[in-house]
Design a protein around this motif. Structure first.
Motif, PDB file in Angstrom:
ATOM      1  N   LYS A   1      -0.566   9.150  -4.978  1.00 27.30           N
ATOM      2  CA  LYS A   1      -0.461  10.415  -3.597  1.00 27.30           C
ATOM      3  C   LYS A   1      -0.315   9.690  -2.481  1.00 27.30           C
ATOM      4  O   LYS A   1       0.839  10.290  -2.046  1.00 27.30           O
ATOM      5  CB  LYS A   1      -1.304  11.697  -3.760  1.00 27.30           C
ATOM      6  CG  LYS A   1      -1.172  12.782  -2.978  1.00 27.30           C
ATOM      7  CD  LYS A   1      -2.675  14.393  -3.055  1.00 27.30           C
ATOM      8  CE  LYS A   1      -2.535  15.527  -2.166  1.00 27.30           C
ATOM      9  NZ  LYS A   1      -1.374  16.427  -2.480  1.00 27.30           N
TER      10      LYS A   1
ATOM     11  N   LEU B   1       2.870   7.659  -2.367  1.00 23.95           N
ATOM     12  CA  LEU B   1       3.681   8.473  -2.042  1.00 23.95           C
ATOM     13  C   LEU B   1       4.401   9.104  -1.205  1.00 23.95           C
ATOM     14  O   LEU B   1       5.103   9.387  -0.921  1.00 23.95           O
ATOM     15  CB  LEU B   1       4.101   9.970  -3.201  1.00 23.95           C
ATOM     16  CG  LEU B   1       4.094   9.079  -5.081  1.00 23.95           C
ATOM     17  CD1 LEU B   1       3.434  10.186  -5.607  1.00 23.95           C
ATOM     18  CD2 LEU B   1       5.831   8.999  -4.979  1.00 23.95           C
ATOM     19  N   GLU B   2       2.769   9.594  -0.182  1.00 22.27           N
ATOM     20  CA  GLU B   2       3.305  10.357   0.996  1.00 22.27           C
ATOM     21  C   GLU B   2       4.156   9.660   2.077  1.00 22.27           C
ATOM     22  O   GLU B   2       4.101   9.880   2.758  1.00 22.27           O
ATOM     23  CB  GLU B   2       2.134  10.808   1.525  1.00 22.27           C
ATOM     24  CG  GLU B   2       1.063  12.047   0.964  1.00 22.27           C
ATOM     25  CD  GLU B   2      -0.177  12.329   1.909  1.00 22.27           C
ATOM     26  OE1 GLU B   2      -0.212  11.356   2.192  1.00 22.27           O
ATOM     27  OE2 GLU B   2      -0.333  13.675   1.895  1.00 22.27           O
TER      28      GLU B   2
ATOM     29  N   MET C   1       6.080   7.637   1.240  1.00 20.55           N
ATOM     30  CA  MET C   1       8.027   7.207   0.984  1.00 20.55           C
ATOM     31  C   MET C   1       8.331   8.279   1.258  1.00 20.55           C
ATOM     32  O   MET C   1       7.947   9.087   1.504  1.00 20.55           O
ATOM     33  CB  MET C   1       7.587   7.097  -0.482  1.00 20.55           C
ATOM     34  CG  MET C   1       7.058   5.776  -1.109  1.00 20.55           C
ATOM     35  SD  MET C   1       6.834   5.689  -2.608  1.00 20.55           S
ATOM     36  CE  MET C   1       8.300   5.269  -3.522  1.00 20.55           C
TER      37      MET C   1
ATOM     38  N   SER D   1      11.908  10.838   0.340  1.00 19.86           N
ATOM     39  CA  SER D   1      12.797  12.103  -0.622  1.00 19.86           C
ATOM     40  C   SER D   1      13.953  10.484  -1.994  1.00 19.86           C
ATOM     41  O   SER D   1      14.610  10.043  -1.155  1.00 19.86           O
ATOM     42  CB  SER D   1      13.343  12.186  -0.351  1.00 19.86           C
ATOM     43  OG  SER D   1      13.504  13.816  -1.591  1.00 19.86           O
TER      44      SER D   1
ATOM     45  N   HIS E   1       7.205  16.168  -7.632  1.00 18.54           N
ATOM     46  CA  HIS E   1       7.605  15.067  -7.432  1.00 18.54           C
ATOM     47  C   HIS E   1       8.252  14.763  -8.787  1.00 18.54           C
ATOM     48  O   HIS E   1       8.250  15.118  -9.879  1.00 18.54           O
ATOM     49  CB  HIS E   1       6.869  13.793  -7.677  1.00 18.54           C
ATOM     50  CG  HIS E   1       6.169  14.305  -6.017  1.00 18.54           C
ATOM     51  ND1 HIS E   1       6.750  13.273  -4.926  1.00 18.54           N
ATOM     52  CD2 HIS E   1       4.410  14.006  -5.883  1.00 18.54           C
ATOM     53  CE1 HIS E   1       6.078  13.240  -3.677  1.00 18.54           C
ATOM     54  NE2 HIS E   1       4.533  13.538  -4.874  1.00 18.54           N
TER      55      HIS E   1
ATOM     56  N   CYS F   1      10.327  10.573  -5.671  1.00 21.14           N
ATOM     57  CA  CYS F   1       9.726  11.336  -4.649  1.00 21.14           C
ATOM     58  C   CYS F   1      10.433  12.586  -4.350  1.00 21.14           C
ATOM     59  O   CYS F   1      11.511  12.020  -4.710  1.00 21.14           O
ATOM     60  CB  CYS F   1       9.242   9.979  -3.420  1.00 21.14           C
ATOM     61  SG  CYS F   1       8.762  10.905  -2.438  1.00 21.14           S
TER      62      CYS F   1
END
Length: 82
Positions: free
Chosen positions: A27, A30-31, A33, A35, A61, A79
């Motif tokens: 998580k 991904l924060e 990264m 979209s 995701h 993402c």
């Protein structure tokens, strides 16, 4: 060039990492990264797979299982910008 041709933007090898630490690391990564970027994740089968995959999907995701064996699984996480 498609995402598959360029490979993952980031990688995490979380084999041996317990729940919920493995989900939290995914998580947090991904924060950072954008979209559409791709995170490659390797984690243990069983509880980690059962907890991480639905958790990431609930966060918006797309998760695809790419490879693995009896002990580990490789995921391709696209993402969602969430």
């Amino acid at each position: 060039m498609t995402v598959a041709e360029t490979g993952p933007d980031q990688r995490l090898d979380l084999r041996g990492t317990p729940c919920p630490v493995n989900f939290i690391r995914c998580k947090l990564t991904l924060e950072t990264m954008a979209s559409g970027e791709v995170l490659s994740v390797t984690l243990d089968r069983g509880e980690p797979e059962a907890m991480v995959v639905p958790g990431l999907e609930q966060d918006g995701h797309r998760v695809e299982v790419e490879d693995g064996d009896d002990h580990w699984v490789a995921l391709r996480v696209i993402c969602g910008g969430g």
